[in-house]
Design an enzyme around this catalytic site. Structure first.
Site, PDB file in Angstrom:
ATOM      1  N   TYR A  51       0.897  -1.746  -0.242  1.00  0.00           N
ATOM      2  CA  TYR A  51      -0.233  -0.403   0.401  1.00  0.00           C
ATOM      3  C   TYR A  51       1.159   1.038   0.251  1.00  0.00           C
ATOM      4  O   TYR A  51       0.764   2.411  -0.652  1.00  0.00           O
ATOM      5  CB  TYR A  51      -0.944   0.086   0.680  1.00  0.00           C
ATOM      6  CG  TYR A  51      -2.161  -0.611   1.149  1.00  0.00           C
ATOM      7  CD1 TYR A  51      -3.172  -0.134  -0.273  1.00  0.00           C
ATOM      8  CD2 TYR A  51      -2.188  -1.906   0.717  1.00  0.00           C
ATOM      9  CE1 TYR A  51      -4.202  -0.915   0.141  1.00  0.00           C
ATOM     10  CE2 TYR A  51      -3.079  -2.797   0.938  1.00  0.00           C
ATOM     11  CZ  TYR A  51      -4.453  -2.388   0.091  1.00  0.00           C
ATOM     12  OH  TYR A  51      -5.423  -2.995  -0.521  1.00  0.00           O
ATOM     13  N   VAL A 101      -9.140   5.030  -4.337  1.00  0.00           N
ATOM     14  CA  VAL A 101      -8.600   5.384  -2.819  1.00  0.00           C
ATOM     15  C   VAL A 101      -7.470   6.351  -3.162  1.00  0.00           C
ATOM     16  O   VAL A 101      -7.032   6.821  -2.260  1.00  0.00           O
ATOM     17  CB  VAL A 101      -8.328   4.128  -2.330  1.00  0.00           C
ATOM     18  CG1 VAL A 101      -9.493   3.654  -1.902  1.00  0.00           C
ATOM     19  CG2 VAL A 101      -7.422   3.563  -3.106  1.00  0.00           C
ATOM     20  N   ASP A 102      -7.478   7.365  -4.383  1.00  0.00           N
ATOM     21  CA  ASP A 102      -6.418   7.903  -4.558  1.00  0.00           C
ATOM     22  C   ASP A 102      -6.687   9.436  -4.568  1.00  0.00           C
ATOM     23  O   ASP A 102      -5.486  10.261  -4.427  1.00  0.00           O
ATOM     24  CB  ASP A 102      -5.575   7.596  -6.074  1.00  0.00           C
ATOM     25  CG  ASP A 102      -7.645   7.924  -7.049  1.00  0.00           C
ATOM     26  OD1 ASP A 102      -8.347   8.729  -6.678  1.00  0.00           O
ATOM     27  OD2 ASP A 102      -7.419   7.123  -8.006  1.00  0.00           O
ATOM     28  N   GLY A 113     -16.469   4.746 -15.917  1.00  0.00           N
ATOM     29  CA  GLY A 113     -14.353   3.699 -15.450  1.00  0.00           C
ATOM     30  C   GLY A 113     -14.792   2.877 -14.670  1.00  0.00           C
ATOM     31  O   GLY A 113     -13.654   2.282 -14.075  1.00  0.00           O
ATOM     32  N   THR A 114     -16.002   2.063 -14.045  1.00  0.00           N
ATOM     33  CA  THR A 114     -15.769   1.137 -12.888  1.00  0.00           C
ATOM     34  C   THR A 114     -16.930  -0.353 -13.428  1.00  0.00           C
ATOM     35  O   THR A 114     -17.699  -0.133 -14.706  1.00  0.00           O
ATOM     36  CB  THR A 114     -16.613   1.388 -11.836  1.00  0.00           C
ATOM     37  OG1 THR A 114     -17.138   0.261 -11.020  1.00  0.00           O
ATOM     38  CG2 THR A 114     -18.231   1.669 -12.021  1.00  0.00           C
ATOM     39  N   HIS A 159     -14.721   3.652  -0.808  1.00  0.00           N
ATOM     40  CA  HIS A 159     -13.525   2.403  -0.397  1.00  0.00           C
ATOM     41  C   HIS A 159     -13.178   3.441   0.633  1.00  0.00           C
ATOM     42  O   HIS A 159     -11.033   2.718   0.488  1.00  0.00           O
ATOM     43  CB  HIS A 159     -12.787   1.287  -1.302  1.00  0.00           C
ATOM     44  CG  HIS A 159     -14.031   0.588  -2.289  1.00  0.00           C
ATOM     45  ND1 HIS A 159     -14.033   0.276  -3.571  1.00  0.00           N
ATOM     46  CD2 HIS A 159     -15.110   0.596  -1.643  1.00  0.00           C
ATOM     47  CE1 HIS A 159     -15.075  -0.278  -3.788  1.00  0.00           C
ATOM     48  NE2 HIS A 159     -15.729  -0.344  -2.844  1.00  0.00           N
ATOM     49  N   ARG A 217       1.828   1.769  -3.602  1.00  0.00           N
ATOM     50  CA  ARG A 217       1.096   2.895  -4.490  1.00  0.00           C
ATOM     51  C   ARG A 217       0.252   4.102  -3.626  1.00  0.00           C
ATOM     52  O   ARG A 217       0.449   4.624  -4.705  1.00  0.00           O
ATOM     53  CB  ARG A 217      -0.655   2.245  -4.205  1.00  0.00           C
ATOM     54  CG  ARG A 217      -1.188   0.297  -4.788  1.00  0.00           C
ATOM     55  CD  ARG A 217      -2.716  -0.207  -4.300  1.00  0.00           C
ATOM     56  NE  ARG A 217      -3.419   0.551  -5.325  1.00  0.00           N
ATOM     57  CZ  ARG A 217      -4.709   0.024  -4.625  1.00  0.00           C
ATOM     58  NH1 ARG A 217      -4.561  -0.545  -4.195  1.00  0.00           N
ATOM     59  NH2 ARG A 217      -5.221   1.005  -5.068  1.00  0.00           N
TER      60      ARG A 217
HETATM   61  P1  OAD Z   1     -11.581  -2.438 -12.470  1.00  0.00           P
HETATM   62  O1  OAD Z   1     -10.244  -2.671 -12.488  1.00  0.00           O
HETATM   63  O2  OAD Z   1     -12.941  -3.625 -11.792  1.00  0.00           O
HETATM   64  O3  OAD Z   1     -12.711  -1.931 -13.919  1.00  0.00           O
HETATM   65  C1  OAD Z   1     -12.102  -1.128 -14.195  1.00  0.00           C
HETATM   66  C2  OAD Z   1     -13.355  -0.603 -15.088  1.00  0.00           C
HETATM   67  O4  OAD Z   1     -12.474   0.826 -15.704  1.00  0.00           O
HETATM   68  C3  OAD Z   1     -12.904  -1.277 -15.972  1.00  0.00           C
HETATM   69  O5  OAD Z   1     -13.926  -2.005 -16.776  1.00  0.00           O
HETATM   70  C4  OAD Z   1     -12.352  -0.790 -18.217  1.00  0.00           C
HETATM   71  O6  OAD Z   1     -12.782  -0.979 -19.180  1.00  0.00           O
HETATM   72  C5  OAD Z   1     -12.232   0.893 -17.315  1.00  0.00           C
HETATM   73  N1  OAD Z   1     -11.464   1.541 -17.588  1.00  0.00           N
HETATM   74  C6  OAD Z   1      -9.475   1.249 -17.990  1.00  0.00           C
HETATM   75  N2  OAD Z   1      -9.408   3.262 -18.517  1.00  0.00           N
HETATM   76  C7  OAD Z   1     -10.846   3.687 -18.863  1.00  0.00           C
HETATM   77  C8  OAD Z   1     -11.220   5.010 -19.119  1.00  0.00           C
HETATM   78  N3  OAD Z   1      -9.880   5.168 -19.458  1.00  0.00           N
HETATM   79  N4  OAD Z   1     -12.188   5.110 -19.216  1.00  0.00           N
HETATM   80  C9  OAD Z   1     -13.130   4.858 -18.645  1.00  0.00           C
HETATM   81  N5  OAD Z   1     -13.006   3.582 -18.896  1.00  0.00           N
HETATM   82  C10 OAD Z   1     -12.002   2.984 -18.303  1.00  0.00           C
HETATM   83  O7  OAD Z   1     -11.941  -1.097 -10.898  1.00  0.00           O
HETATM   84  P2  OAD Z   1     -13.443  -0.897 -10.156  1.00  0.00           P
HETATM   85  O8  OAD Z   1     -14.738  -1.147 -10.834  1.00  0.00           O
HETATM   86  O9  OAD Z   1     -12.855   1.137  -9.693  1.00  0.00           O
HETATM   87  O10 OAD Z   1     -11.658  -2.404  -4.389  1.00  0.00           O
HETATM   88  O11 OAD Z   1     -13.474  -1.895  -9.439  1.00  0.00           O
HETATM   89  C11 OAD Z   1     -13.874  -2.107  -8.381  1.00  0.00           C
HETATM   90  C12 OAD Z   1     -13.217  -2.401  -6.663  1.00  0.00           C
HETATM   91  O12 OAD Z   1     -12.464  -3.087  -6.334  1.00  0.00           O
HETATM   92  C13 OAD Z   1     -11.895  -1.022  -6.215  1.00  0.00           C
HETATM   93  O13 OAD Z   1     -12.934   0.036  -5.414  1.00  0.00           O
HETATM   94  C14 OAD Z   1     -10.828  -2.188  -5.438  1.00  0.00           C
HETATM   95  C15 OAD Z   1     -11.404  -3.687  -6.155  1.00  0.00           C
HETATM   96  O14 OAD Z   1     -11.265  -4.431  -5.792  1.00  0.00           O
HETATM   97  C16 OAD Z   1     -11.274  -2.538  -2.920  1.00  0.00           C
HETATM   98  O15 OAD Z   1      -9.641  -2.181  -3.485  1.00  0.00           O
HETATM   99  C17 OAD Z   1     -11.859  -2.874  -1.934  1.00  0.00           C
END
Ligand code: OAD
Length: 254
Positions: free
Chosen positions: A72, A112-113, A196-197, A128, A75
Protein backbone atom coordinates in the site's frame (compact mmCIF):
# COMPACT_ATOMS: atom_id res chain seq x y z
CA UNK A 1 -16.19 7.21 -33.01
CA UNK A 2 -18.97 5.60 -35.09
CA UNK A 3 -22.20 7.41 -36.00
CA UNK A 4 -23.96 5.25 -33.40
CA UNK A 5 -21.40 6.38 -30.81
CA UNK A 6 -22.04 10.04 -31.69
CA UNK A 7 -25.81 9.52 -31.43
CA UNK A 8 -25.34 8.04 -27.98
CA UNK A 9 -23.31 11.04 -26.88
CA UNK A 10 -26.02 13.39 -28.23
CA UNK A 11 -28.59 11.45 -26.22
CA UNK A 12 -26.43 11.58 -23.08
CA UNK A 13 -25.96 15.35 -23.54
CA UNK A 14 -29.75 15.80 -23.64
CA UNK A 15 -30.22 13.67 -20.54
CA UNK A 16 -27.56 15.55 -18.59
CA UNK A 17 -28.94 18.91 -19.71
CA UNK A 18 -32.41 18.00 -18.38
CA UNK A 19 -31.27 16.51 -15.07
CA UNK A 20 -31.75 18.30 -11.75
CA UNK A 21 -30.39 15.74 -9.26
CA UNK A 22 -27.25 14.11 -10.58
CA UNK A 23 -25.25 11.25 -9.09
CA UNK A 24 -21.92 10.17 -10.58
CA UNK A 25 -20.18 6.93 -9.60
CA UNK A 26 -16.52 6.49 -10.56
CA UNK A 27 -14.07 3.61 -10.52
CA UNK A 28 -10.44 2.93 -11.31
CA UNK A 29 -10.93 3.56 -15.07
CA UNK A 30 -11.25 7.30 -14.37
CA UNK A 31 -7.69 7.35 -13.04
CA UNK A 32 -6.23 5.12 -15.77
CA UNK A 33 -5.34 8.11 -17.95
CA UNK A 34 -3.44 9.52 -14.96
CA UNK A 35 -1.18 6.46 -15.18
CA UNK A 36 -2.72 4.51 -12.28
CA UNK A 37 -3.49 0.82 -12.58
CA UNK A 38 -7.02 -0.49 -12.69
CA UNK A 39 -7.87 -3.76 -10.95
CA UNK A 40 -9.51 -6.08 -13.45
CA UNK A 41 -8.06 -5.23 -16.86
CA UNK A 42 -6.58 -8.48 -18.13
CA UNK A 43 -2.79 -8.49 -18.04
CA UNK A 44 -2.43 -4.94 -16.74
CA UNK A 45 -4.88 -4.75 -13.81
CA UNK A 46 -3.53 -5.01 -10.26
CA UNK A 47 -5.52 -8.18 -9.56
CA UNK A 48 -3.96 -9.94 -12.53
CA UNK A 49 -0.48 -9.29 -11.11
CA UNK A 50 -1.13 -9.50 -7.38
CA UNK A 51 -3.26 -11.82 -5.26
CA UNK A 52 -5.92 -9.79 -3.41
CA UNK A 53 -6.30 -12.52 -0.78
CA UNK A 54 -2.66 -11.89 0.26
CA UNK A 55 -2.92 -8.08 0.15
CA UNK A 56 -6.42 -6.72 0.51
CA UNK A 57 -8.14 -8.49 3.39
CA UNK A 58 -7.96 -8.06 7.19
CA UNK A 59 -6.63 -11.64 7.38
CA UNK A 60 -3.79 -10.81 4.97
CA UNK A 61 -2.78 -7.85 7.15
CA UNK A 62 -2.85 -10.00 10.25
CA UNK A 63 -0.76 -12.70 8.59
CA UNK A 64 1.86 -10.42 7.01
CA UNK A 65 1.55 -6.74 8.00
CA UNK A 66 4.94 -5.93 6.50
CA UNK A 67 4.03 -7.19 3.04
CA UNK A 68 0.63 -5.47 3.05
CA UNK A 69 2.08 -2.17 4.34
CA UNK A 70 4.85 -2.20 1.71
CA UNK A 71 2.34 -2.81 -1.05
CA UNK A 72 0.00 0.00 0.00
CA UNK A 73 2.95 2.34 0.53
CA UNK A 74 4.06 1.57 -3.04
CA UNK A 75 0.55 2.41 -4.27
CA UNK A 76 0.47 5.56 -2.13
CA UNK A 77 3.72 6.78 -3.73
CA UNK A 78 2.41 6.02 -7.22
CA UNK A 79 -0.69 8.08 -6.47
CA UNK A 80 1.50 10.89 -5.14
CA UNK A 81 3.10 11.15 -8.59
CA UNK A 82 -0.21 11.09 -10.46
CA UNK A 83 -2.02 14.19 -11.69
CA UNK A 84 -5.76 14.41 -12.31
CA UNK A 85 -6.68 13.98 -15.97
CA UNK A 86 -9.29 15.54 -18.25
CA UNK A 87 -11.99 13.18 -16.94
CA UNK A 88 -11.47 14.26 -13.33
CA UNK A 89 -11.46 17.88 -14.51
CA UNK A 90 -14.75 17.46 -16.39
CA UNK A 91 -16.46 16.00 -13.32
CA UNK A 92 -15.22 18.90 -11.17
CA UNK A 93 -16.64 21.35 -13.75
CA UNK A 94 -19.91 19.43 -13.83
CA UNK A 95 -20.26 19.83 -10.07
CA UNK A 96 -19.46 23.52 -10.18
CA UNK A 97 -21.91 24.22 -13.01
CA UNK A 98 -24.66 22.10 -11.46
CA UNK A 99 -24.37 23.88 -8.15
CA UNK A 100 -24.21 27.26 -9.88
CA UNK A 101 -27.47 26.39 -11.65
CA UNK A 102 -29.14 25.22 -8.42
CA UNK A 103 -28.98 21.54 -9.32
CA UNK A 104 -27.87 18.86 -6.88
CA UNK A 105 -24.71 16.91 -7.57
CA UNK A 106 -23.15 14.00 -5.69
CA UNK A 107 -19.88 12.32 -6.61
CA UNK A 108 -19.45 8.77 -5.33
CA UNK A 109 -16.09 7.14 -5.92
CA UNK A 110 -14.60 3.72 -5.35
CA UNK A 111 -11.15 5.21 -5.86
CA UNK A 112 -8.77 5.68 -2.96
CA UNK A 113 -6.38 8.05 -4.77
CA UNK A 114 -8.09 11.41 -4.08
CA UNK A 115 -7.50 12.58 -7.67
CA UNK A 116 -11.07 13.91 -7.73
CA UNK A 117 -10.17 16.15 -4.79
CA UNK A 118 -7.01 17.26 -6.59
CA UNK A 119 -9.10 18.21 -9.63
CA UNK A 120 -11.37 20.41 -7.48
CA UNK A 121 -14.33 18.12 -6.75
CA UNK A 122 -15.86 18.85 -3.35
CA UNK A 123 -17.61 16.70 -0.79
CA UNK A 124 -16.57 13.47 -2.53
CA UNK A 125 -18.13 10.32 -1.07
CA UNK A 126 -15.27 7.84 -0.71
CA UNK A 127 -16.97 4.45 -0.70
CA UNK A 128 -13.72 2.47 -0.34
CA UNK A 129 -11.86 4.91 1.90
CA UNK A 130 -8.52 6.47 1.00
CA UNK A 131 -4.94 5.34 1.04
CA UNK A 132 -3.76 8.70 2.33
CA UNK A 133 -5.16 8.14 5.84
CA UNK A 134 -3.52 5.45 7.99
CA UNK A 135 -5.16 4.37 11.21
CA UNK A 136 -4.00 2.47 14.25
CA UNK A 137 -5.73 -0.86 14.68
CA UNK A 138 -5.26 -0.59 18.46
CA UNK A 139 -6.14 3.00 19.47
CA UNK A 140 -7.98 4.03 16.29
CA UNK A 141 -6.00 7.24 15.73
CA UNK A 142 -5.95 8.19 12.05
CA UNK A 143 -3.36 10.43 10.42
CA UNK A 144 -2.75 11.64 6.91
CA UNK A 145 0.47 10.33 5.33
CA UNK A 146 1.60 12.59 2.49
CA UNK A 147 5.35 12.22 2.91
CA UNK A 148 7.99 10.01 1.27
CA UNK A 149 8.23 6.22 1.65
CA UNK A 150 7.78 5.02 5.22
CA UNK A 151 11.02 4.51 7.13
CA UNK A 152 10.13 1.06 8.38
CA UNK A 153 7.57 -1.66 7.73
CA UNK A 154 5.07 -2.32 9.13
CA UNK A 155 4.05 1.14 10.27
CA UNK A 156 3.52 1.62 14.01
CA UNK A 157 1.52 4.09 16.07
CA UNK A 158 2.97 5.85 19.14
CA UNK A 159 0.80 3.49 21.23
CA UNK A 160 2.65 0.51 19.73
CA UNK A 161 -0.27 -0.71 17.60
CA UNK A 162 0.01 -1.44 13.88
CA UNK A 163 -1.21 1.22 11.47
CA UNK A 164 -3.16 0.18 8.39
CA UNK A 165 -4.24 2.04 5.26
CA UNK A 166 -7.68 3.63 5.51
CA UNK A 167 -9.05 1.64 2.61
CA UNK A 168 -11.89 -0.88 2.63
CA UNK A 169 -10.64 -4.44 2.26
CA UNK A 170 -12.53 -7.44 0.93
CA UNK A 171 -14.81 -8.74 3.66
CA UNK A 172 -15.10 -5.34 5.37
CA UNK A 173 -18.13 -3.07 5.54
CA UNK A 174 -18.12 0.24 3.69
CA UNK A 175 -17.91 3.35 5.91
CA UNK A 176 -21.46 3.83 7.21
CA UNK A 177 -21.57 7.59 6.49
CA UNK A 178 -20.48 6.98 2.88
CA UNK A 179 -23.03 4.25 2.25
CA UNK A 180 -25.81 6.31 3.84
CA UNK A 181 -25.01 9.32 1.66
CA UNK A 182 -24.82 7.10 -1.41
CA UNK A 183 -28.18 5.46 -0.72
CA UNK A 184 -29.85 8.77 -0.03
CA UNK A 185 -28.49 10.33 -3.24
CA UNK A 186 -29.29 7.31 -5.41
CA UNK A 187 -32.82 7.07 -4.04
CA UNK A 188 -33.61 10.63 -5.05
CA UNK A 189 -31.54 11.31 -8.19
CA UNK A 190 -33.00 11.79 -11.65
CA UNK A 191 -29.75 11.00 -13.47
CA UNK A 192 -27.14 8.38 -12.61
CA UNK A 193 -23.81 8.35 -14.46
CA UNK A 194 -21.39 5.44 -14.03
CA UNK A 195 -17.81 6.06 -15.19
CA UNK A 196 -14.76 3.79 -15.40
CA UNK A 197 -15.96 0.93 -13.25
CA UNK A 198 -16.27 -2.73 -14.18
CA UNK A 199 -19.44 -2.91 -12.02
CA UNK A 200 -18.23 -6.13 -10.42
CA UNK A 201 -17.85 -5.13 -6.78
CA UNK A 202 -20.94 -4.65 -4.64
CA UNK A 203 -22.58 -2.60 -3.30
CA UNK A 204 -21.42 -0.01 -5.89
CA UNK A 205 -22.06 -2.48 -8.73
CA UNK A 206 -25.77 -2.41 -7.85
CA UNK A 207 -26.17 1.38 -7.78
CA UNK A 208 -27.15 1.75 -11.46
CA UNK A 209 -29.94 -0.80 -11.08
CA UNK A 210 -31.19 0.84 -7.87
CA UNK A 211 -31.15 4.30 -9.47
CA UNK A 212 -33.13 2.92 -12.40
CA UNK A 213 -35.67 1.29 -10.10
CA UNK A 214 -36.17 4.72 -8.50
CA UNK A 215 -36.89 6.18 -11.93
CA UNK A 216 -33.55 7.82 -12.74
CA UNK A 217 -32.15 8.02 -16.25
CA UNK A 218 -28.87 6.09 -16.46
CA UNK A 219 -25.68 6.60 -18.48
CA UNK A 220 -22.45 4.62 -18.52
CA UNK A 221 -19.08 5.81 -19.84
CA UNK A 222 -16.55 2.99 -19.87
CA UNK A 223 -13.73 1.82 -22.10
CA UNK A 224 -15.15 -1.73 -22.27
CA UNK A 225 -18.63 -3.22 -21.95
CA UNK A 226 -19.65 -4.16 -18.39
CA UNK A 227 -22.53 -6.05 -16.72
CA UNK A 228 -24.51 -2.78 -16.56
CA UNK A 229 -24.02 -1.80 -20.22
CA UNK A 230 -27.25 -3.50 -21.28
CA UNK A 231 -29.17 -2.12 -18.30
CA UNK A 232 -28.46 1.59 -18.63
CA UNK A 233 -30.37 3.90 -21.00
CA UNK A 234 -27.20 5.02 -22.77
CA UNK A 235 -23.87 3.18 -22.73
CA UNK A 236 -20.92 5.05 -24.25
CA UNK A 237 -17.82 3.05 -24.94
CA UNK A 238 -14.74 5.24 -24.65
CA UNK A 239 -12.09 6.65 -22.35
CA UNK A 240 -13.41 8.95 -19.67
CA UNK A 241 -10.73 11.57 -20.33
CA UNK A 242 -11.89 11.74 -23.95
CA UNK A 243 -15.67 11.40 -23.52
CA UNK A 244 -16.46 13.38 -20.37
CA UNK A 245 -15.11 16.84 -21.31
CA UNK A 246 -17.31 17.03 -24.43
CA UNK A 247 -20.31 15.58 -22.64
CA UNK A 248 -20.09 18.04 -19.73
CA UNK A 249 -19.23 21.12 -21.78
CA UNK A 250 -22.04 20.50 -24.26
CA UNK A 251 -24.66 19.73 -21.60
CA UNK A 252 -23.75 22.57 -19.25
CA UNK A 253 -21.65 25.14 -21.10
CA UNK A 254 -19.88 27.75 -19.00
P1 OAD B 1 -11.89 -2.29 -12.28
O1 OAD B 1 -10.45 -2.47 -12.55
O2 OAD B 1 -12.66 -3.49 -11.86
O3 OAD B 1 -12.62 -1.69 -13.56
C1 OAD B 1 -12.11 -0.60 -14.25
C2 OAD B 1 -12.98 -0.37 -15.48
O4 OAD B 1 -12.50 0.82 -16.10
C3 OAD B 1 -12.91 -1.48 -16.52
O5 OAD B 1 -14.24 -1.85 -16.89
C4 OAD B 1 -12.18 -0.84 -17.72
O6 OAD B 1 -12.72 -1.27 -18.95
C5 OAD B 1 -12.48 0.62 -17.50
N1 OAD B 1 -11.47 1.55 -18.03
C6 OAD B 1 -10.13 1.40 -18.15
N2 OAD B 1 -9.56 2.51 -18.62
C7 OAD B 1 -10.55 3.42 -18.81
C8 OAD B 1 -10.62 4.77 -19.26
N3 OAD B 1 -9.52 5.43 -19.62
N4 OAD B 1 -11.83 5.36 -19.30
C9 OAD B 1 -12.97 4.71 -18.95
N5 OAD B 1 -12.96 3.43 -18.52
C10 OAD B 1 -11.79 2.79 -18.43
O7 OAD B 1 -12.03 -1.09 -11.21
P2 OAD B 1 -13.28 -0.73 -10.28
O8 OAD B 1 -14.55 -1.01 -10.96
O9 OAD B 1 -13.03 0.63 -9.75
O10 OAD B 1 -11.78 -2.29 -4.29
O11 OAD B 1 -13.08 -1.78 -9.11
C11 OAD B 1 -13.92 -1.72 -8.00
C12 OAD B 1 -13.18 -2.13 -6.77
O12 OAD B 1 -12.53 -3.38 -6.96
C13 OAD B 1 -12.01 -1.21 -6.40
O13 OAD B 1 -12.43 -0.08 -5.69
C14 OAD B 1 -11.14 -2.10 -5.57
C15 OAD B 1 -11.18 -3.35 -6.40
O14 OAD B 1 -10.97 -4.54 -5.73
C16 OAD B 1 -11.04 -2.54 -3.22
O15 OAD B 1 -9.83 -2.58 -3.23
C17 OAD B 1 -11.88 -2.76 -2.00
Amino acid sequence: MSERGHNRIDEAVRMLRDAQLIVVLTGAGVSAESGLDTFRDSGEGLWSKYDPTRLATPEAFQADPELVTRWYDWRRLRCAEAEPNAGHGALARLQERCEHAGREFTLLTQNVDRLHHAAGSRDVVELHGTLWEWRCVRCGESKEERGPAFEGYPLRCACGGLRRPGVVWFGEALPSDAIERAQQAIGSCDLFLSVGTSAMVYPAAGFARTARQHGAATIEVNRDPTPISALVDVSIQGRSGEVLPGLVDRALPE
